[in-house]
Enzyme design. Sequence first.
Site, mmCIF file in Angstrom:
data_model
loop_
_atom_site.group_PDB
_atom_site.id
_atom_site.type_symbol
_atom_site.label_atom_id
_atom_site.label_comp_id
_atom_site.label_asym_id
_atom_site.label_seq_id
_atom_site.Cartn_x
_atom_site.Cartn_y
_atom_site.Cartn_z
ATOM 1 N N LYS A 190 0.823 -1.318 -0.194
ATOM 2 C CA LYS A 190 -0.015 -0.063 0.112
ATOM 3 C C LYS A 190 0.885 1.128 0.101
ATOM 4 O O LYS A 190 0.484 2.258 -0.617
ATOM 5 C CB LYS A 190 -0.778 -0.090 1.290
ATOM 6 C CG LYS A 190 -2.328 -0.352 0.902
ATOM 7 C CD LYS A 190 -3.097 -0.169 2.275
ATOM 8 C CE LYS A 190 -2.431 -0.260 3.631
ATOM 9 N NZ LYS A 190 -3.508 0.181 4.653
ATOM 10 N N ARG A 207 -12.528 1.718 8.201
ATOM 11 C CA ARG A 207 -12.377 0.250 8.692
ATOM 12 C C ARG A 207 -13.674 -0.454 8.679
ATOM 13 O O ARG A 207 -13.575 -1.554 8.837
ATOM 14 C CB ARG A 207 -11.574 0.309 10.014
ATOM 15 C CG ARG A 207 -10.014 0.843 9.891
ATOM 16 C CD ARG A 207 -9.430 0.597 11.052
ATOM 17 N NE ARG A 207 -8.094 1.398 11.018
ATOM 18 C CZ ARG A 207 -6.892 0.778 10.462
ATOM 19 N NH1 ARG A 207 -6.746 -0.372 10.185
ATOM 20 N NH2 ARG A 207 -5.862 1.449 10.820
ATOM 21 N N ARG A 256 12.673 -8.916 6.243
ATOM 22 C CA ARG A 256 12.925 -7.691 6.650
ATOM 23 C C ARG A 256 13.808 -7.480 8.015
ATOM 24 O O ARG A 256 12.975 -8.302 9.006
ATOM 25 C CB ARG A 256 11.624 -6.676 6.967
ATOM 26 C CG ARG A 256 10.812 -6.417 5.535
ATOM 27 C CD ARG A 256 10.101 -5.316 5.760
ATOM 28 N NE ARG A 256 9.146 -5.378 6.978
ATOM 29 C CZ ARG A 256 7.938 -4.705 6.863
ATOM 30 N NH1 ARG A 256 7.754 -3.530 5.977
ATOM 31 N NH2 ARG A 256 7.296 -4.791 8.010
ATOM 32 N N ARG A 284 11.583 -7.497 13.596
ATOM 33 C CA ARG A 284 10.807 -6.980 14.312
ATOM 34 C C ARG A 284 9.584 -8.190 14.516
ATOM 35 O O ARG A 284 9.521 -9.126 13.819
ATOM 36 C CB ARG A 284 9.850 -5.888 13.950
ATOM 37 C CG ARG A 284 10.646 -4.535 13.438
ATOM 38 C CD ARG A 284 9.842 -3.423 12.958
ATOM 39 N NE ARG A 284 8.755 -3.787 12.208
ATOM 40 C CZ ARG A 284 7.735 -3.371 11.801
ATOM 41 N NH1 ARG A 284 7.274 -2.191 12.565
ATOM 42 N NH2 ARG A 284 6.823 -3.652 10.950
ATOM 43 N N ARG A 341 -2.304 -11.313 11.705
ATOM 44 C CA ARG A 341 -2.707 -9.960 11.076
ATOM 45 C C ARG A 341 -3.461 -10.037 9.662
ATOM 46 O O ARG A 341 -4.126 -9.418 9.506
ATOM 47 C CB ARG A 341 -1.314 -9.136 11.096
ATOM 48 C CG ARG A 341 -0.998 -8.685 12.379
ATOM 49 C CD ARG A 341 0.346 -8.144 12.431
ATOM 50 N NE ARG A 341 0.386 -6.644 11.442
ATOM 51 C CZ ARG A 341 1.533 -6.544 10.489
ATOM 52 N NH1 ARG A 341 2.567 -7.152 10.646
ATOM 53 N NH2 ARG A 341 1.471 -5.367 10.109
#
Length: 217
Positions: free
Chosen positions: A13, A88, A127, A160, A171
């Site tokens: 996004k 949302r 990442r 992370r 998620r």
Amino acid sequence: MDLIILGAPGAGKGTLAADLCPRLSIKHISTGDLLREVIASGSKLGAEINNFVSTGALVPDELIGQMIRDTLNADACQNGVLLDGFPRTIPQAELLEQIMTELGRPLAAVFYLNVELDRVIRRLINRVSCQKCGRPYHLLNLPPQKAGICDACGGALIQREDDREETIRKRFATFLAKTQPLIDFYKAKNLLTEVMADDNPQAALNFALQYLGVSAA
Ligand SMILES: [Zn+2]
């Protein structure tokens, strides 16, 4: 031209928003950033919102709606906005529709970055960032010169919590469950356009521009 962007964490996004907004001369409005800005501004609305945020409570739609209305009315947003993180829920989508109708700015399109879970996992799981200076790396696309060590400062590279596979899976499932009603809502209004979010940001940008009738570079 006012737009909405929907997409799971890791769908790309941010990249599409950063590519698209300058081309259309519209402003990228990330609700998270906007909330922080409004609170920091010290305005009456900011103080009201902070009462909820500081206690971890959900900010009421009415206040969010006021914030979005102010934003749409701001000089910098007269050309249009790309809303990211709002709405949302269906009540928020209905509120937005009401605000936009009042302002005479009907929504032009809702872009839904559709991405496969496996692709998100591949993208995010690699990442890492420097524990010391925060510099980001990607083990496949942007690896450090020495494994596990920051090129810039020699600090240790860490992953992370958000980028662990289990967290990514959770998620993603939460996102889909929460977002499906919105997808259906905008589909029913003929506003939804799916953008295939593969690993080609240029293709996603060109698709979006073409859809909006703006010639690609
Ligand atoms: Zn570093």
